[in-house]
Design an enzyme around this catalytic site. Structure first.
Site, mmCIF file in Angstrom:
data_model
loop_
_atom_site.group_PDB
_atom_site.id
_atom_site.type_symbol
_atom_site.label_atom_id
_atom_site.label_comp_id
_atom_site.label_asym_id
_atom_site.label_seq_id
_atom_site.Cartn_x
_atom_site.Cartn_y
_atom_site.Cartn_z
ATOM 1 C CB THR A 1 -2.352 3.052 -3.880
ATOM 2 O OG1 THR A 1 -2.807 4.383 -3.199
ATOM 3 C CG2 THR A 1 -1.987 3.744 -5.199
ATOM 4 C CG ASN A 2 -8.208 2.175 -1.964
ATOM 5 O OD1 ASN A 2 -8.461 0.971 -2.946
ATOM 6 N ND2 ASN A 2 -9.225 1.894 -0.816
ATOM 7 C CB SER B 1 2.298 17.376 -5.958
ATOM 8 O OG SER B 1 3.075 17.501 -4.527
ATOM 9 C CB CYS C 1 -8.955 1.311 -7.207
ATOM 10 S SG CYS C 1 -10.746 1.130 -7.701
ATOM 11 C CG ASP D 1 -1.874 2.448 6.598
ATOM 12 O OD1 ASP D 1 -2.042 2.197 5.426
ATOM 13 O OD2 ASP D 1 -2.283 3.379 7.046
ATOM 14 C CG ASP E 1 -1.649 1.292 1.409
ATOM 15 O OD1 ASP E 1 -2.250 1.760 0.611
ATOM 16 O OD2 ASP E 1 -1.694 1.821 2.590
ATOM 17 N NE ARG E 2 0.331 7.332 -2.550
ATOM 18 C CZ ARG E 2 -0.110 8.217 -3.306
ATOM 19 N NH1 ARG E 2 0.290 8.596 -4.610
ATOM 20 N NH2 ARG E 2 -1.201 9.081 -2.859
ATOM 21 C CG ASP E 3 -1.390 7.874 0.761
ATOM 22 O OD1 ASP E 3 -0.569 7.947 0.272
ATOM 23 O OD2 ASP E 3 -2.437 8.101 -0.174
HETATM 24 MG MG LIG Z 1 -2.733 3.169 3.671
#
Ligand SMILES: [Mg+2]
Length: 229
Positions: A92-93, A61, A130, A172, A48-50
């Site tokens: 990643t959403n 950005s 997505c 996370d 996942d990213r965030d």
């Molecule tokens: Mg996350």
């Protein structure tokens, strides 16, 4: 609606002057519940990213990617790629990508992330995002790409013949854990204590590992893979 998946190739100049391509796949709609049943090429690692690659905020950005990146995350991911030789995917959403101009913004940040990996000597197998606004009911026989739907995992598995039963997911949030297990119950899930730290919802089952951050999550996966060789 079909698979609804679009892709483009991103070109990056690598440190050696060569160009590298990272497919950027927008898993917009619904994908079949089962990945391709052709011969599987092996496992993969999904990240996942965030909240994982950045501890706080959201990467909106190219500048955000540089500013917010979790210390050591890029180097750890490259170490993971080189040590395990497994393909690494970002899943990643990106609800914001549905807004006017949002897609370009989302892709600029994802592009920068791919570029940093290349600059450090690695390469993502693909980045899947997505842009669905929310988790909506989907037609019978399909799943949503938006986590906690398992569609992004199934899309990657179908396109690259991945064996999800030998794969890992680092996230996370509870949504990440649930999405991975929906895609395949044997995906090994690693919950990190950064970002939402699994506090966003009730965890229906414990993750296989609960790690401090992406760096220690990478250590855990490398150790797991070492046991297999
Ligand atoms: Mg996350």
């Amino acid at each position: 609606m079909g698979r609804g998946v679009s892709s483009r190739q991103m070109l990056h100049a690598g440190p050696d002057g060569t160009t590298h391509e990272t497919p950027l796949l927008s898993v917009s709609f619904h994908v079949p519940q089962e990945p391709s049943d052709t011969v599987k090429t092996g496992g993969a690692i999904f990240v996942d990213r965030d909240g994982v690659l950045n501890r706080f905020g959201s990467m909106k950005s190219a500048n955000d990617v540089d500013r917010l990146a979790e210390p050591g995350a890029v180097e750890s991911l490259v170490r993971l790629m080189k040590t395990t030789k497994l393909p690494v995917y970002v899943v990643t959403n990106q609800q914001g990508a549905n807004k006017t101009g949002g897609r370009a913004k989302a892709e600029v940040a994802l592009d920068r992330l791919a570029e940093l990996i290349v600059a450090n000597g690695g390469k993502f197998a693909a980045i899947l995002y997505c842009p669905n606004r929310h988790f909506t009911p989907v037609p019978s026989g399909t799943v949503n790409g938006f986590k906690p739907g398992g569609g992004m995992f199934l899309e990657a598995a179908g396109q690259h013949n991945l064996d999800l039963s030998k794969s890992y997911m680092v996230g996370d949030s509870v949504k990440d854990m649930v999405a991975a297990k929906k895609a395949h119950p044997d995906i090994q899930t690693v919950l990190v204590k950064t970002g939402k730290a699994g506090q966003d919802d009730h965890l229906p089952h414990p993750p296989e590992a609960w790690e401090d951050n992406i760096n220690t999550a990478v250590d855990w996966i490398i150790a797991q893979e070492a046991k297999l060789s």
